[in-house]
Design an enzyme around this catalytic site. Structure first.
Site, PDB file in Angstrom:
ATOM      1  CG  ASP A   1      -2.163  -0.793   1.056  1.00 25.22           C
ATOM      2  OD1 ASP A   1      -2.635  -0.925  -0.085  1.00 25.22           O
ATOM      3  OD2 ASP A   1      -2.692  -1.300   2.061  1.00 25.22           O
ATOM      4  CG  LEU A   2       2.911   2.252   3.582  1.00 27.40           C
ATOM      5  CD1 LEU A   2       3.914   1.872   4.670  1.00 27.40           C
ATOM      6  CD2 LEU A   2       2.231   3.568   3.922  1.00 27.40           C
TER       7      LEU A   2
END
Length: 412
Positions: free
Chosen positions: A181-182
Site C-alpha cells: 500500500d505504502l
C-alpha cells in the site's frame, strides 16, 4: 512574531481525494505535505474505514484510530453521499475545479455515479485522474479486490521474506508494515507529479492506472533481476542477503548486532577488527563473489568470533572504524533517537478541538520549498460546510437543505 510559512511547491494545486484506507490517502498526504489543497470526500456516518482500525484510538470525541492519523494530515474532510444524485453532482462540481482526482474504487465502480474518468473529463478536460486498484484496469484479475497482505503473497515478496523452510519459524512472512500500500502511494504521488508536469508543458490531462500488484512486482528489484538475468531462484534467507556476505545479524554474548558490509575493503577492515585478519587473504573470501559462494564456510568462522563480543562494544568499535553496524531498535527507541530528533521527523499538531496528534513528517528536506504541516488529520466531515461555501458558493439555506436530506453531513 512567528515567521510566515513558505508556500509548498504544490501550492495552488487542488486534489479531490475520493480514496480511503491507505494507498490513495498516502499519495494525497504526500501531495498535501508539498502544499496542495486536498479535499477528502468521505461517506456520511461512516468515514474512512481506517478511522475504526483500532485500538488504539484517540481519547477524544472522535474516537479516531491511530492508524487513520498516519495518512491524513494536510487535508480537509467533507462528508458527501455520492450515491445520492445531489451528492454526486456536488463531487462533479468539485472535480470541475480540481487539478487531480484520486480514487481507489473497484474497476468501473464510479461510472454509475458519473464520477469515472470519462465523465469527469467532460467537465474538466485537463483533469489528472488517478485510479488505484489491486490489479489494474486491464488483465484477467482486474475485477478482483486487492489487499496489501494478499499482494505481498501474490507478488513473490513473501517468498523471499522470512526464515528458510526447514528452520524453526520458517515459512512465508509478510513485511511488518503495509509495504505494498505504502509504495503504491509513493508511486502514485510520483505519477501525479509527472502528469502535472506534462500538463504544464502540453495542457493535456490524463488517466493514471496504478495497481498494487504491479507496484510490488516492480519493487522486487535485485531479487527479480537475479532470476531474470542469472537464473537464480530467490529464496527466503532470514536476515541474510542473497548476494553480499556478511550482511545480516550475528549473536553476541549479550544480544545481537547487525553487520552490513558492502565491499571488499570493509570486509578486510572488519575481519581485522574482530581478530581474524587472515580471512581477508583466504582466496575463498577475498572478493565478494567468493564470499557469496562460500557463505557457510565463512559464517562458520565469523559467528564464534563475533559471539565473544558484547553487542554495544562491537557496535562502538565498528562505528569508530567507519564500518556499518548497529542494533535492531524498537519503535519507541527509534522515535526517541537523537538522530531522528535532529532531523525533526516527529511533529506535533493540534486538531480543531485542540486534541494533540503526533505525526511522522515528510522525510525530504527541500531547501527552497519545504513540506508544511497546515492541517492535523481532520474529523470526518468537519470541513463540509466551510468547503461547500468556499469552493462551490453554497449559501446557508442550500447547505441546511442538503444536511436535512442526508446528502451531506458535518463532523461525526
Amino acid at each position: 512574531m512567528s515567521e510566515p510559512q513558505v508556500a509548498g511547491p504544490l501550492a495552488g494545486i487542488t486534489v479531490l481525494d475520493l480514496s480511503r484506507v491507505l494507498a490513495g490517502p498516502w499519495c494525497s498526504q504526500v501531495l498535501g505535505d508539498l502544499g496542495a489543497d486536498v479535499i477528502k470526500v468521505e461517506q456520511p456516518g461512516q468515514g474512512d474505514d481506517t478511522r475504526k482500525w483500532g485500538p488504539p484510538f484517540l481519547d477524544d470525541g472522535s474516537r479516531d484510530a491511530a492508524y487513520y492519523l498516519c495518512a491524513n494530515r494536510n487535508k480537509r474532510s467533507v462528508a458527501i453521499d455520492m450515491a445520492e444524485p445531489a451528492g454526486a453532482e456536488l463531487i462533479r462540481r468539485f472535480a470541475a475545479q480540481a487539478d487531480v482526482v484520486i480514487e481507489n474504487f473497484r474497476v468501473g465502480g464510479l461510472a454509475k455515479y458519473g464520477l469515472d474518468f470519462e465523465s469527469l473529463r467532460e467537465v474538466k478536460p485537463d483533469l489528472i485522474y488517478l485510479s488505484i486498484t489491486g490489479f489494474g484496469q486491464t488483465g484477467p484479475l482486474r475485477n478482483n479486490g486487492g489487499y496489501d497482505f494478499l499482494v505481498q503473497g501474490m507478488s513473490g515478496l513473501m517468498s523471499v521474506t522470512g526464515l528458510p523452510d526447514g528452520e524453526p519459524g520458517g515459512g512465508p512472512m509478510k513485511v511488518g508494515i503495509p509495504i505494498s500500500d505504502l509504495t503504491t502511494g509513493l508511486y502514485a504521488a510520483i505519477s501525479v507529479l509527472a502528469a502535472l508536469n506534462h500538463r504544464h508543458a502540453t495542457g493535456e490531462g490524463q488517466r493514471i492506472d496504478l495497481a498494487l500488484l504491479d507496484t510490488q512486482v516492480a519493487l522486487l528489484a535485485n531479487q527479480a533481476s537475479n532470476w531474470m538475468n542469472g537464473g537464480m531462484v530467490p529464496r527466503r534467507m532470514g536476515n541474510q542477503h542473497p548476494n553480499t556476505v556478511p550482511y545480516q545479524d550475528f549473536a553476541c554474548s549479550d544480544g545481537s548486532v547487525l553487520v552490513a558490509l558492502g565491499n571488499d575493503r570493509q570486509f578486510r577492515a572488519f575481519t581485522a577488527l574482530i581478530g581474524l585478519p587472515d580471512l581477508a587473504d583466504d582466496e575463498r573470501f577475498a572478493i565478494s563473489a567468493g564470499r557469496s559462494v562460500n557463505r557457510d564456510a565463512l559464517l562458520a568462522q565469523l559467528r564464534p568470533a563475533i559471539a565473544r563480543w558484547k553487542s554495544a562494544e562491537l557496535i562502538a568499535v565498528m562505528e569508530a572504524a567507519g564500518l556499518p553496524g548497529g542494533k535492531v531498535n524498537e519503535i519507541p527507541e527509534v522515535l526517541d533517537h537523537p538522530q531522528i530528533e535532529a532531523r525533526g521527523l516527529v511533529h506535533e499538531m493540534a486538531r480543531s478541538d485542540g486534541t494533540p496528534v503526533k505525526v511522522l513528517g515528510f522525510p525530504a528536506r527541500l531547501s527552497a520549498s519545504p513540506a508544511t504541516y497546515r492541517h492535523a488529520p481532520p474529523r470526518s466531515g468537519e470541513d463540509t460546510v466551510a468547503v461547500l461555501s468556499e469552493r462551490l458558493g453554497l449559501g446557508k439555506d442550500e447547505i441546511e437543505r442538503l444536511l436535512a436530506a442526508g446528502v451531506i453531513a458535518e463532523t461525526l
